[in-house]
Scaffold this motif. Structure first.
Motif, PDB file in Angstrom:
ATOM      1  N   GLN A 184      38.968  35.210  48.799  1.00 30.61           N
ATOM      2  CA  GLN A 184      37.997  36.768  48.527  1.00 30.61           C
ATOM      3  C   GLN A 184      37.334  36.860  49.802  1.00 30.61           C
ATOM      4  O   GLN A 184      36.935  35.935  50.408  1.00 30.61           O
ATOM      5  N   LYS A 222      34.466  42.204  37.913  1.00 29.77           N
ATOM      6  CA  LYS A 222      34.498  43.449  37.151  1.00 29.77           C
ATOM      7  C   LYS A 222      33.668  43.016  35.838  1.00 29.77           C
ATOM      8  O   LYS A 222      33.622  41.843  35.400  1.00 29.77           O
ATOM      9  N   GLU A 400      31.512  43.701  41.206  1.00 28.98           N
ATOM     10  CA  GLU A 400      32.220  44.795  41.970  1.00 28.98           C
ATOM     11  C   GLU A 400      33.179  45.630  41.152  1.00 28.98           C
ATOM     12  O   GLU A 400      33.456  45.215  39.970  1.00 28.98           O
ATOM     13  N   GLU A 401      33.599  46.770  41.933  1.00 32.79           N
ATOM     14  CA  GLU A 401      34.643  47.679  41.087  1.00 32.79           C
ATOM     15  C   GLU A 401      34.103  48.084  39.838  1.00 32.79           C
ATOM     16  O   GLU A 401      34.986  48.096  38.953  1.00 32.79           O
TER      17      GLU A 401
ATOM     18  N   ALA B 273      41.547  44.191  53.684  1.00 31.12           N
ATOM     19  CA  ALA B 273      42.036  43.661  52.390  1.00 31.12           C
ATOM     20  C   ALA B 273      43.716  43.758  52.699  1.00 31.12           C
ATOM     21  O   ALA B 273      44.375  43.012  51.689  1.00 31.12           O
ATOM     22  N   SER B 393      36.511  44.370  50.942  1.00 33.53           N
ATOM     23  CA  SER B 393      36.837  44.077  49.603  1.00 33.53           C
ATOM     24  C   SER B 393      37.911  44.895  48.803  1.00 33.53           C
ATOM     25  O   SER B 393      38.702  44.503  48.047  1.00 33.53           O
ATOM     26  N   GLY B 394      38.535  46.064  49.625  1.00 38.30           N
ATOM     27  CA  GLY B 394      39.324  47.062  49.309  1.00 38.30           C
ATOM     28  C   GLY B 394      39.051  47.931  48.251  1.00 38.30           C
ATOM     29  O   GLY B 394      39.860  48.582  47.652  1.00 38.30           O
ATOM     30  N   LYS B 395      37.679  47.766  47.715  1.00 39.48           N
ATOM     31  CA  LYS B 395      37.248  48.766  46.551  1.00 39.48           C
ATOM     32  C   LYS B 395      37.285  50.113  47.305  1.00 39.48           C
ATOM     33  O   LYS B 395      36.542  50.245  47.911  1.00 39.48           O
ATOM     34  N   ASN B 423      41.164  49.254  43.336  1.00 38.60           N
ATOM     35  CA  ASN B 423      41.094  48.027  44.368  1.00 38.60           C
ATOM     36  C   ASN B 423      42.474  48.495  45.200  1.00 38.60           C
ATOM     37  O   ASN B 423      43.546  48.519  44.696  1.00 38.60           O
TER      38      ASN B 423
END
Lengths: 443, 474
Positions: A184, A222, A400-401, B273, B393-395, B423
């Motif tokens: 990550q 999440k 996140e997200e 990402a 992070s690609g978010k 994502n």
């Protein structure tokens, strides 16, 4: 002086009133990556803008070409445009009694700007990056980072007799590290910005904080959709405050584009909240001796103990609302004055960030916001967020997200705690804030 | 107008001066240098409260000098288009290379762009009175649409930009890039409850486009309708659900979710990402995504990029497989990839970066109505505000400004503004249906990167995403 000559030309050509601004700047920037310079940029520019009023109509023009021909043409074009626009009965310039008479010493310019060598500037950028790398072996890469120094000079004259000029400098140092673990990648940043080079946060501190911010995002996940208390860190709280600025700006009010229309002297927020705009803070990034129309800047209490006390106004929006300008006129090189912040901030409260976090049994500590999901007309607020989940008063795991959503009307009233950690990192600044309940949307 | 002749005639610049300037830029040992000349006129007319409160015109001009050595870039600019001023800038930019060296001769030859995508009568020459008629008509149409429309703002912006690029590889080429955008904002007021609706569009067109195609009536009715619809909006749902995106501007999904992540600079530096995913599956096989700078008259189209290279159409994702990146000269060279003509910059004050042009997904087979009918509980989003992405992070997020609930296959209540978050590397894997109704957006996109704004376009057919997080409150 060239600005005066152009103003006189416009008046001779028939303008009822004219205003000239000249913006000069010298910029230096260096970006670094993995111990090497990536880009190096340097330049100086000078631009002039002319605003004319002709029998109740107005127009504006700008150029960077200072030849006689070009300036004559500039005045002609302004007058041509000003004959095509509408007569606006509300269009007024400030009263000549109100102009700034003296230029107070606000310590906006650093005398060492010229003396600072290219090597020194590159060095601070490299040191900040190195400090981030030294923090932890999981800091493997950088998405950006560097040092910038800008000198700017503003000169303004108008046909009602105002003449003023001031100079300022801004230095900023940024590091954007990328941390990697178990496949990550997470990026975060930290920066320092100041009018005096010596007042910048030390490069080692900028780099280390940036690294810590990126590292603590590793392993982010999440969460389930839930309604919980939300704590905004100072950077996120300043982002939230910039939406409040939009809502109290006279431009939004006269366009019926704010959820705070008609709310003067009403309770719009928690009694804990006091918000101030102040253009007179010595050495601050948003300070200036006069605004974009030549009025002396001042301190305006916008929200006092939860009560909306004032909108932020320039001469036009004030006149429309039958109020007085708060000296918030913002003036680009071209265009008519809009409304902009000076130093716009939340008065700090009593609590440390740790005390605020420890008051949360189950909630979300927001450290970064993305997107444009704020509707100032309705107050609807829905933003992408990154941060840390709080369990039993402790930072538990990164998140996140997800989105945080609510309506600004409720969010303002729901402010439960305000931090003591206000720092003027930019012209809009806020301490840690806790809001009683918002929707966190995830799985 | 021939842009190269324009700069030569107006500013007295000659080929031999350019050759000398490029040689000086490389005199400290740089690998490559270019000069970017720009002359730009911007006009605007804006109306609010039924008054044309202002009109403006600004002229900006300048030259940017860039020197590359390895991965490094030196950049300097001047707003005087004059040999001595450019020479000073060239010497500043040259310093990025510290190897020292001698002046070596450079010869440039004039080239012509191979495309001619937007030769139109410039709107900058159209009188301000005609533009005022357009904004006044928009105001009148919006106010007559519904008595609850209480405030209308309309603005007409046009730009006429001439550029000329000279490179140390010997290319001297220019372009004339017209651009216009017409925007309308309506505020509806129902007994003190306010709502906003927005519409806009344009491209590299003549004034006729706004008289015949994207008319004031069309834009005003669209903005007014959206404001009125939103008066009835209910709380947006919160959580992960099926999402159907309508055609056109919702293509901002592609721009944020995959487009930025496929820009070559982030991939060369391995901060995206999407780094190292070429040849791998990043989307469902229903998805083919292209970046195409060669569409006639589109807002994101360019004959040449801001490094002087011809624009192109680049397949980014082909039936779900990642095929390549969006390149500029520096990154293509360092990654040994082909140029794609995507080196763009905001102005002479900025160095070029790999940037998108018009990014869209090719049409599929599905009937858009069938797609909606297939959803049990979800969101149908047809208009969006802006979006943003965290490349690493690609978010990514994008915010719906007009969206509806879907209940048992039927489109029901409008919902309040909500941000959608996902994502990038896996959102397109969840595309389970692609409509046959590809549309490009109307021409409003502005893309920001590293503090630089450039005009872009997007496009999308109706698509269904099996799960995406909707950031409502309920």
């Amino acid at each position: 002086m060239l600005a005066l000559e152009v103003m006189d030309m416009a008046i001779k050509r028939g303008a009822t009133a004219a205003e000239v601004v000249v913006y000069e700047s010298t910029e230096f920037s260096v970006s670094v990556r993995l111990g090497e310079i990536e880009t190096l940029q340097e330049a100086s520019t000078k631009q002039m803008g002319l605003r004319v009023i002709f029998e109740g109509r107005q127009a504006s023009v700008a150029t960077a070409d200072f030849s006689d021909n070009s300036l004559t043409q500039l005045v002609e074009e302004a007058m041509t445009l000003a004959q095509a626009t509408s007569v606006d009965e509300q269009l007024v310039l400030p009263s000549s009694d109100d102009f700034a008479r003296e230029i107070p010493e606000l310590r906006l310019a650093d005398a060492s700007f010229e003396a600072l060598s290219t090597e020194e500037k590159i060095d601070v950028a490299l040191r900040a990056e190195q400090a981030a790398r030294d923090t932890d072996p999981r800091i493997v890469n950088f998405e950006g980072g560097g040092f910038e120094a800008t000198f700017g000079k503003v000169t303004m004259v108008n046909s009602l007799g105002f003449q003023g000029s001031y100079s300022g400098t801004v230095f900023s140092l940024t590091t954007v590290p990328v941390a990697r673990q178990d496949g990550q990648m997470q990026r975060d940043y930290w920066y320092s910005s100041a009018r005096h080079f010596a007042e910048l946060e030390k490069p080692e501190s900028v780099g280390r904080k940036a690294a810590e911010r990126a590292l603590r995002r590793l392993g982010a996940r999440k969460v389930k959709t839930v309604q919980v208390p939300v704590v905004f860190d100072p950077l996120s709280a300043a982002d939230l405050l910039s939406s409040i600025f939009q809502a109290v700006s006279g431009d939004s009010i006269i366009r019926r584009s704010s959820f705070l229309i008609g709310k003067l002297d009403e309770i719009i927020a928690s009694p804990l909240l006091t918000v101030i705009d102040d253009g007179t803070i010595v050495g601050a990034l948003g300070s200036r001796p006069f605004d974009g129309e030549g009025l002396p800047t001042r301190r305006t209490v916008v929200i006092e103990d939860g009560v909306l006390r004032s909108y932020l106004l320039n001469t036009y929006t004030a006149h429309k609302l039958k109020l007085k300008s708060t000296a918030n006129a913002a003036r680009g090189v071209v265009g008519i004055p809009s409304v902009g912040p000076n130093n716009f901030f939340i008065k700090p409260g009593q609590h440390t960030a740790e005390e605020i976090i420890s008051s949360v049994k189950n909630g979300f500590y927001v450290t970064d916001l993305i997107g444009f999901g704020v509707n100032i007309v309705t107050g609807d607020y829905s933003r992408g967020a990154t941060g840390i989940w709080v369990e039993d008063g402790r930072l538990a795991y990164p998140v996140e997200e997800v989105t945080v959503a609510g309506n600004l009307k409720d969010m303002l009233k729901g402010i439960e705690m305000i931090g003591s950690d206000l720092e003027f990192r930019s012209r809009i600044a806020a301490p840690t804030l806790k809001i009683n309940l918002m929707t966190v949307s995830g799985e | 107008m021939n842009p190269v002749e324009f700069f030569f005639n107006k500013f007295g610049i000659t080929v031999s001066q350019i050759e000398r300037l490029l040689a000086e830029a490389l005199s400290k040992g740089g690998d490559y240098a270019d000069l970017y000349f720009e002359y730009r006129i911007n006009n605007s007319v804006s109306l609010e409260e039924q008054l044309v409160k202002s009109a403006s015109k600004s002229v900006s001009q300048g030259v940017g000098v860039r020197v590359n050595v390895g991965e490094k870039t030196g950049y300097a600019y001047t707003d005087e288009i004059d040999y001595d001023a450019i020479r000073r800038a060239a010497n500043v930019a040259a310093h990025i290379a510290r190897r020292g060296g001698a002046l070596r001769p450079i010869a440039v030859a004039t080239a012509k762009p191979s495309r001619d995508l937007y030769s139109v009568a410039p709107i900058s020459e159209v009188s301000v009175e005609r533009k005022i008629e357009l904004v006044k008509e928009a105001d009148a149409v919006a106010r007559s649409f519904d008595r609850r429309i209480r405030e209308v703002q309309a603005n007409f912006l046009d730009e006429y930009k001439l550029i000329m690029i000279a490179t140390s590889e010997g290319r001297l080429v220019g372009d004339v890039q017209p651009l216009a955008r017409f925007g309308v904002v309506c505020i509806a007021d129902a007994d003190g409850q306010l709502q906003i609706g927005r519409a806009g569009g344009g491209g590299r067109y003549s004034i006729d486009y706004f008289l015949n195609t994207l008319t004031p009536r069309k834009l005003a009715e669209e903005a007014a309708r959206q404001a009125i619809v939103n008066l009835d909006a209910v709380e947006a749902p919160a959580g992960t659900m099926e999402v159907v995106l309508g055609p056109g501007w919702p293509g901002i999904l592609l721009h944020e979710a995959v487009g930025h992540g496929l820009e070559a600079d982030f991939n060369r530096k391995q901060t995206s990402a999407f780094s190292n995913l070429v040849g791998q599956q990043v989307a469902s096989e229903l998805c083919t995504v292209v970046d195409d700078g060669t569409l006639p008259n589109r807002r994101g189209s360019i004959n040449i990029d801001d490094e002087g290279n011809d624009s192109s159409s680049t397949v980014l994702i082909e039936s779900g497989i990642l095929r390549g990146y969006i390149n500029d000269r520096l990154n293509a060279g360092l990654m040994k990839a082909a140029l794609t003509g995507n080196g763009r910059r905001e102005s002479y004050r900025h160095m070029p970066l790999p940037r998108m042009t018009n990014t869209y997904m090719l049409a599929g087979q599905d009937d858009p109505q069938d797609i909606l009918r297939s959803v049990k509980r979800g969101l149908y989003a047809v208009q969006f505000g802006g979006g943003q992405v965290d490349i690493t992070s690609g978010k990514f997020v994008f915010t719906a400004s007009e969206a509806y609930l879907i209940e048992d296959g039927k489109v029901t209540a409008p919902v309040r503004d909500a941000t959608l978050i996902g994502n990038g590397p896996d959102v397109l894997k969840k595309v389970v249906a692609v409509g046959y109704d590809l549309q490009l957006d109307q021409g409003v996109g502005v893309c920001g990167k590293d503090g630089q704004s450039v005009p872009v376009g997007v496009g999308l057919p109706t698509i269904k995403i099996s799960e995406l997080t909707v950031g409502g409150t309920k």
